[in-house]
Design a protein around this motif. Structure first.
Motif, PDB file in Angstrom:
ATOM      1  N   THR A  97      -0.012  26.923 -11.294  1.00  0.00           N
ATOM      2  CA  THR A  97       0.411  27.705 -12.274  1.00  0.00           C
ATOM      3  C   THR A  97      -0.680  28.089 -13.290  1.00  0.00           C
ATOM      4  N   ASN A  98      -1.537  27.228 -13.660  1.00  0.00           N
ATOM      5  CA  ASN A  98      -2.577  27.840 -14.539  1.00  0.00           C
ATOM      6  C   ASN A  98      -3.474  28.628 -13.888  1.00  0.00           C
ATOM      7  N   GLN A  99      -3.844  28.704 -12.511  1.00  0.00           N
ATOM      8  CA  GLN A  99      -4.585  29.613 -11.935  1.00  0.00           C
ATOM      9  C   GLN A  99      -3.948  31.005 -11.920  1.00  0.00           C
ATOM     10  N   TYR A 100      -2.619  31.117 -11.735  1.00  0.00           N
ATOM     11  CA  TYR A 100      -1.952  32.307 -11.728  1.00  0.00           C
ATOM     12  C   TYR A 100      -1.763  32.826 -12.923  1.00  0.00           C
ATOM     13  N   VAL A 101      -1.707  32.096 -14.264  1.00  0.00           N
ATOM     14  CA  VAL A 101      -1.849  32.565 -15.528  1.00  0.00           C
ATOM     15  C   VAL A 101      -3.104  33.207 -15.870  1.00  0.00           C
ATOM     16  N   GLN A 102      -4.107  32.648 -15.267  1.00  0.00           N
ATOM     17  CA  GLN A 102      -5.577  33.266 -15.651  1.00  0.00           C
ATOM     18  C   GLN A 102      -5.691  34.353 -14.889  1.00  0.00           C
ATOM     19  N   GLU A 103      -5.428  34.285 -13.726  1.00  0.00           N
ATOM     20  CA  GLU A 103      -5.555  35.557 -12.913  1.00  0.00           C
ATOM     21  C   GLU A 103      -4.655  36.745 -13.099  1.00  0.00           C
ATOM     22  N   GLN A 104      -3.566  36.494 -13.648  1.00  0.00           N
ATOM     23  CA  GLN A 104      -2.351  37.494 -13.766  1.00  0.00           C
ATOM     24  C   GLN A 104      -1.872  37.297 -15.218  1.00  0.00           C
ATOM     25  N   VAL A 110       5.352  38.426 -18.929  1.00  0.00           N
ATOM     26  CA  VAL A 110       6.402  38.986 -18.425  1.00  0.00           C
ATOM     27  C   VAL A 110       7.531  38.083 -17.919  1.00  0.00           C
ATOM     28  N   ILE A 111       7.076  37.404 -16.856  1.00  0.00           N
ATOM     29  CA  ILE A 111       7.747  36.451 -16.407  1.00  0.00           C
ATOM     30  C   ILE A 111       8.254  35.221 -17.227  1.00  0.00           C
ATOM     31  N   ALA A 112       7.367  34.854 -18.105  1.00  0.00           N
ATOM     32  CA  ALA A 112       7.778  33.709 -18.994  1.00  0.00           C
ATOM     33  C   ALA A 112       8.694  34.263 -20.088  1.00  0.00           C
ATOM     34  N   ALA A 113       8.576  35.496 -20.301  1.00  0.00           N
ATOM     35  CA  ALA A 113       9.655  36.039 -21.368  1.00  0.00           C
ATOM     36  C   ALA A 113      10.882  36.230 -20.538  1.00  0.00           C
ATOM     37  N   ALA A 114      10.943  36.710 -19.331  1.00  0.00           N
ATOM     38  CA  ALA A 114      12.335  36.903 -18.679  1.00  0.00           C
ATOM     39  C   ALA A 114      12.989  35.594 -18.319  1.00  0.00           C
TER      40      ALA A 114
END
Length: 135
Positions: A97-104, A110-114
Motif C-alpha cells: 500500500t505504501n509503495q502504491y501511494v508513493q507511485e500513484q 481518489v480511492i481514499a476519498a471514495a
C-alpha cells in the motif's frame, strides 16, 4: 481268653480308636487349613487384580494427559505460526500500500476519498439516514 489278654485287647482297641479319632481330627484340620489358605489366596488374587486394574487406569490417565499436553503444545505452536504468518502478510500488504501511494499519489487520494465517502454513507444509513427522524 485270659483277663490279661482281654485287658490288652481293650487297651489296643481304645488306642486304635484314639488314633483313628486323632487321625480324623488331623484330616479335618488339614481340610480346614486348606480351605482357609485357598480363601486367603483368592483374596490376595482379587487384591492383585484390583491393583493391576488401578495401575492400568493410572497408566491410561497418564497417557491421556500426555496426549492432551501434546495436543495443546501443537495447538499453541500452530497459533504462533498462524499469528506470525498473519503479521507477515499484514506487513506485506502495508508495504505494498505504501509503495502504491508513493507511485500513484493522486489515484490513491481518489480511492481514499471514495472509501471514506462510502463509509460515511454506510454510517448514515445505519443511523437512519440522518433526516432527523425521531424514533
Amino acid at each position: 481268653m485270659s483277663d490279661l489278654q482281654k485287658a490288652a485287647d481293650k487297651v489296643t482297641d481304645a488306642a486304635k480308636g484314639a488314633a483313628e479319632d486323632a487321625l480324623d481330627s488331623a484330616k479335618e484340620a488339614a481340610r480346614s487349613t486348606r480351605r482357609a489358605a485357598n480363601r486367603a489366596l483368592d483374596d490376595a488374587e482379587e487384591k492383585l487384580d484390583e491393583w493391576d486394574e488401578q495401575l492400568r487406569a493410572s497408566s491410561r490417565i497418564e497417557d491421556l494427559a500426555a496426549r492432551a499436553q501434546d495436543f495443546a503444545n501443537r495447538g499453541i505452536n500452530y497459533m504462533a505460526d498462524s499469528s506470525q504468518r498473519a503479521r507477515r502478510q499484514f506487513h506485506q500488504a502495508a508495504d505494498a500500500t505504501n509503495q502504491y501511494v508513493q507511485e500513484q499519489p493522486a489515484k490513491s487520494l481518489v480511492i481514499a476519498a471514495a472509501a471514506g465517502a462510502a463509509a460515511a454513507v454506510l454510517v448514515m444509513l445505519a443511523r437512519g439516514g440522518g433526516r432527523g427522524d425521531d424514533r
